[in-house]
Scaffold this motif. Sequence first.
Motif, PDB file in Angstrom:
ATOM      1  N   LEU A 148      -6.592  -2.348 -51.608  1.00  0.00           N
ATOM      2  CA  LEU A 148      -5.452  -1.727 -50.939  1.00  0.00           C
ATOM      3  C   LEU A 148      -4.449  -1.191 -51.959  1.00  0.00           C
ATOM      4  O   LEU A 148      -4.372  -0.004 -52.198  1.00  0.00           O
ATOM      5  CB  LEU A 148      -4.800  -2.734 -49.991  1.00  0.00           C
ATOM      6  CG  LEU A 148      -5.697  -3.231 -48.843  1.00  0.00           C
ATOM      7  CD1 LEU A 148      -4.979  -4.285 -48.007  1.00  0.00           C
ATOM      8  CD2 LEU A 148      -6.152  -2.083 -47.974  1.00  0.00           C
ATOM      9  N   THR A 149      -3.680  -2.089 -52.568  1.00  0.00           N
ATOM     10  CA  THR A 149      -2.729  -1.670 -53.601  1.00  0.00           C
ATOM     11  C   THR A 149      -3.473  -1.402 -54.902  1.00  0.00           C
ATOM     12  O   THR A 149      -4.292  -2.212 -55.338  1.00  0.00           O
ATOM     13  CB  THR A 149      -1.663  -2.751 -53.815  1.00  0.00           C
ATOM     14  OG1 THR A 149      -0.895  -2.873 -52.610  1.00  0.00           O
ATOM     15  CG2 THR A 149      -0.740  -2.394 -54.965  1.00  0.00           C
ATOM     16  N   SER A 150      -3.179  -0.269 -55.550  1.00  0.00           N
ATOM     17  CA  SER A 150      -3.936   0.126 -56.739  1.00  0.00           C
ATOM     18  C   SER A 150      -3.215  -0.189 -58.046  1.00  0.00           C
ATOM     19  O   SER A 150      -3.840  -0.186 -59.096  1.00  0.00           O
ATOM     20  CB  SER A 150      -4.273   1.623 -56.683  1.00  0.00           C
ATOM     21  OG  SER A 150      -3.093   2.401 -56.663  1.00  0.00           O
ATOM     22  N   PHE A 151      -1.908  -0.440 -58.023  1.00  0.00           N
ATOM     23  CA  PHE A 151      -1.223  -0.717 -59.282  1.00  0.00           C
ATOM     24  C   PHE A 151      -1.328  -2.209 -59.612  1.00  0.00           C
ATOM     25  O   PHE A 151      -1.424  -3.068 -58.735  1.00  0.00           O
ATOM     26  CB  PHE A 151       0.238  -0.271 -59.204  1.00  0.00           C
ATOM     27  CG  PHE A 151       1.201  -1.332 -58.761  1.00  0.00           C
ATOM     28  CD1 PHE A 151       2.045  -1.951 -59.662  1.00  0.00           C
ATOM     29  CD2 PHE A 151       1.264  -1.720 -57.428  1.00  0.00           C
ATOM     30  CE1 PHE A 151       2.932  -2.928 -59.258  1.00  0.00           C
ATOM     31  CE2 PHE A 151       2.140  -2.693 -57.012  1.00  0.00           C
ATOM     32  CZ  PHE A 151       2.985  -3.305 -57.933  1.00  0.00           C
ATOM     33  N   LYS A 152      -1.342  -2.521 -60.888  1.00  0.00           N
ATOM     34  CA  LYS A 152      -1.450  -3.899 -61.350  1.00  0.00           C
ATOM     35  C   LYS A 152      -0.072  -4.386 -61.773  1.00  0.00           C
ATOM     36  O   LYS A 152       0.520  -3.847 -62.703  1.00  0.00           O
ATOM     37  CB  LYS A 152      -2.431  -4.007 -62.515  1.00  0.00           C
ATOM     38  CG  LYS A 152      -2.695  -5.441 -62.944  1.00  0.00           C
ATOM     39  CD  LYS A 152      -3.761  -5.496 -64.023  1.00  0.00           C
ATOM     40  CE  LYS A 152      -4.033  -6.953 -64.414  1.00  0.00           C
ATOM     41  NZ  LYS A 152      -5.083  -7.039 -65.469  1.00  0.00           N
ATOM     42  N   PRO A 153       0.482  -5.408 -61.107  1.00  0.00           N
ATOM     43  CA  PRO A 153       1.838  -5.857 -61.428  1.00  0.00           C
ATOM     44  C   PRO A 153       1.940  -6.402 -62.852  1.00  0.00           C
ATOM     45  O   PRO A 153       1.028  -7.041 -63.379  1.00  0.00           O
ATOM     46  CB  PRO A 153       2.100  -6.965 -60.395  1.00  0.00           C
ATOM     47  CG  PRO A 153       1.098  -6.749 -59.327  1.00  0.00           C
ATOM     48  CD  PRO A 153      -0.105  -6.152 -59.989  1.00  0.00           C
ATOM     49  N   GLY A 154       3.051  -6.134 -63.454  1.00  0.00           N
ATOM     50  CA  GLY A 154       3.366  -6.647 -64.784  1.00  0.00           C
ATOM     51  C   GLY A 154       4.863  -6.584 -65.004  1.00  0.00           C
ATOM     52  O   GLY A 154       5.623  -6.096 -64.161  1.00  0.00           O
ATOM     53  N   LYS A 155       5.296  -7.075 -66.148  1.00  0.00           N
ATOM     54  CA  LYS A 155       6.729  -7.088 -66.435  1.00  0.00           C
ATOM     55  C   LYS A 155       7.294  -5.686 -66.604  1.00  0.00           C
ATOM     56  O   LYS A 155       8.510  -5.489 -66.489  1.00  0.00           O
ATOM     57  CB  LYS A 155       6.993  -7.909 -67.692  1.00  0.00           C
ATOM     58  CG  LYS A 155       6.668  -9.386 -67.533  1.00  0.00           C
ATOM     59  CD  LYS A 155       7.014 -10.159 -68.787  1.00  0.00           C
ATOM     60  CE  LYS A 155       6.710 -11.653 -68.612  1.00  0.00           C
ATOM     61  NZ  LYS A 155       7.046 -12.429 -69.831  1.00  0.00           N
ATOM     62  N   VAL A 190       2.944  -7.934 -50.920  1.00  0.00           N
ATOM     63  CA  VAL A 190       2.114  -6.851 -51.420  1.00  0.00           C
ATOM     64  C   VAL A 190       0.650  -7.289 -51.345  1.00  0.00           C
ATOM     65  O   VAL A 190       0.291  -8.363 -51.831  1.00  0.00           O
ATOM     66  CB  VAL A 190       2.498  -6.486 -52.865  1.00  0.00           C
ATOM     67  CG1 VAL A 190       1.568  -5.398 -53.402  1.00  0.00           C
ATOM     68  CG2 VAL A 190       3.948  -6.021 -52.937  1.00  0.00           C
ATOM     69  N   LEU A 191      -0.173  -6.458 -50.731  1.00  0.00           N
ATOM     70  CA  LEU A 191      -1.590  -6.773 -50.565  1.00  0.00           C
ATOM     71  C   LEU A 191      -2.413  -5.963 -51.557  1.00  0.00           C
ATOM     72  O   LEU A 191      -2.346  -4.729 -51.571  1.00  0.00           O
ATOM     73  CB  LEU A 191      -2.052  -6.461 -49.137  1.00  0.00           C
ATOM     74  CG  LEU A 191      -1.423  -7.269 -48.003  1.00  0.00           C
ATOM     75  CD1 LEU A 191      -2.027  -6.851 -46.675  1.00  0.00           C
ATOM     76  CD2 LEU A 191      -1.596  -8.760 -48.221  1.00  0.00           C
ATOM     77  N   PHE A 192      -3.190  -6.666 -52.369  1.00  0.00           N
ATOM     78  CA  PHE A 192      -4.063  -5.993 -53.327  1.00  0.00           C
ATOM     79  C   PHE A 192      -5.463  -5.792 -52.761  1.00  0.00           C
ATOM     80  O   PHE A 192      -6.198  -4.924 -53.219  1.00  0.00           O
ATOM     81  CB  PHE A 192      -4.102  -6.797 -54.626  1.00  0.00           C
ATOM     82  CG  PHE A 192      -2.759  -6.912 -55.276  1.00  0.00           C
ATOM     83  CD1 PHE A 192      -2.278  -5.906 -56.094  1.00  0.00           C
ATOM     84  CD2 PHE A 192      -1.942  -8.013 -55.041  1.00  0.00           C
ATOM     85  CE1 PHE A 192      -1.028  -5.987 -56.678  1.00  0.00           C
ATOM     86  CE2 PHE A 192      -0.694  -8.109 -55.616  1.00  0.00           C
ATOM     87  CZ  PHE A 192      -0.222  -7.094 -56.435  1.00  0.00           C
TER      88      PHE A 192
END
Length: 691
Positions: free
Chosen positions: A41-48, A171-173
């Motif tokens: 679903l969500t395409s961005f990868k969370p980070g700082k 947020v759903l990945f």
Amino acid sequence: MAEESAPNPTFMDLDENTQLSLYGSRVESPEVPPEPPSINLTSFKPGKDNVRELGDGILTIRLAPGERLVVLGQFEVSVQKGQITLMGSILLPSKKLYRVFASSSHSLPVMRCLATDSEIAELRLHPCKVGLGSLESLSPLFGKLWNDNSGALGLEYTKLVQKTKRSTFQVLFSSNSGPPKAYLQPLISPPEWNEMLAKCSMPSEQKPPAIMVCGPKSSGKSTFVKFLANRLLSTLTDASQPERPTKKLGVALLDLDPGQPEYSPPGQLSLVHVSEPNFCPPFAHPIPDAKSKVIRSHSIAAISPSLDPSLYMACVSDLFAHYRNLLSTEASCPLVINTPGWVLGTGLEILVEIITQLRPSEIIYMSQDGPPDVVDSLREAAKSTLVLTLPSQVSEYTTRTAAHLRAMQSMSYFHLDSATKSALAWNSLPLTSIPPWEIKYSGENPGLLGVMCYGEQPPANLLADTINGSLVAVVVIDDMAAIPGWTSEGDNMEPPTHVFDRTDDTEIRAFDQDSLQLQHLERPLIVSTPDEEMPYFNPANTISLDPKYSHSIGLALVRGIDVARRRLQVLTPISSKVVEDISQAGKSIVLISGKLDTPGWAYIEELIRKTALDKAARKQGGGELDLDDEGSLEFEAEASKGVDEIGNRSLGDGFQNAPWVDRLEGSQGRGTGARVWRVRRDLGRTGDGGD
């Protein structure tokens, strides 16, 4: 669209051109649906570098061009930098907060930073607590709709959000990262839809467009109408100053689907001036918010035009006349027309009549599979206007049926908190615990002109039993000409007259005046019921109110009838100010009973809540209950079952003296034939003693 990580064969990537079925075929095992494959679903990868946690549960997210974001739950979004697309709308940087309710009962909205954008999009997600989630404690229909109060980024990225442990959104990945047993799928806009949205929203110096959307059931009409209205609002807003348009801009929505309306409870047709984009399912706004408004609405007291096609078309004509009046003050206001999913037989003739009377500039049919004769009939009625076809919305699984969604819409409507003026909010009190309105229906200065029934006309002695515990439409009489045969001196002063009335023929020929038959009106027009002395429009006359001289202001639930005091007790979210304005204007009110769905959800709200509280208390050994911020608690649909397996006491004890419901034990109150019959299973076998 490529993902940053290596592709997993068990995952199915999703891009803007996806037109495949989201889940596998159910042909091989029709009894047990297969587990759906997980979907990215969500395409961005969370980070700082792209996620920052602010105070009060606010989350800042930076999306690179081409990345998408899918969120489950209730939140408000604002754009700080760049731009994003959301359900057909283009959101630009501003301080404005847009409310988004993404529930598992519908496909989840997708926020995108387009790959063609040159800069990143920075947006903020704000928690939203307005009480809608608390309805879960009153009905299993509202259960498992939202996130499970986990962190805003789920369990995998808890280190990035440590200030807020429980959030109203997540947020759903992937589709597997949401609540268990929830079918989560993104809201996909096919390329053909995007092309049509761009075409319909192109600025024109001619008169504003009037776009009619029609098609069979479950084809995506309501979804496309929502996308179209959002896109039109985006083009009407000044791009340089989205917060300060030079004048109040909006889109007129002519909602002609009484079964699944967008901004009203079921059974109503309405003309709504929409000035804010819509990112919520219909049950999240059973009435428009403060910034949009209902220009005029009518009730047909049914969820389908089939009850009275002639009344339906009279309502359509009146609503369109009010749209023309709106053009005198807002000349550039476009019109979007949503229609029912009834496209065969009489339903097709209704669509043809709508095209003939309204003459829309664009006609969009939401199916490329026909039926061909339906499309041909529409094109013949449209004459020079093009009838364009679009592919239907792809949807394999639904967790709520149309009847479920209507019940949720009605339940949401009656639980609106009328004390909140700035935005819609809800209360979680069972309707049985809310003091009802009392309407004096007899004596001096009654607050009710009478009760009218559409469809079946029960005899006067059965009217009280018919309307008690049912939904009725509250209709204001703007002019007494709305009542056929009414005279200025009163309904008994003139000799019997003849008025045109609809025939029993279900064909659309009933729209033509030549096909209407003269009916003799029996006097008096209003009679009194024998026991309650309630004013009742004479059941010998099959009449309906003229939409030109009347309008609906909402629904009411009849809670009871106080015969001794001649009072009708009703529950309604209609504000007291609206009622006072009607009274000061000297207008009358008529309650319309028809064929709306029976509000079974209202009868057992208190029982479900008590049962859920009992189960929660037993799990904690009788200690304090751990309720969430909205006053709701988690419970399963099985909470409505009768007896707890652990204790001897029935769950929900204390549910006594509730209106509409009698609590029975065992076979109490049931007839002889109501018990389960035990049938021999060896019937028809050979060797059972027969010859």
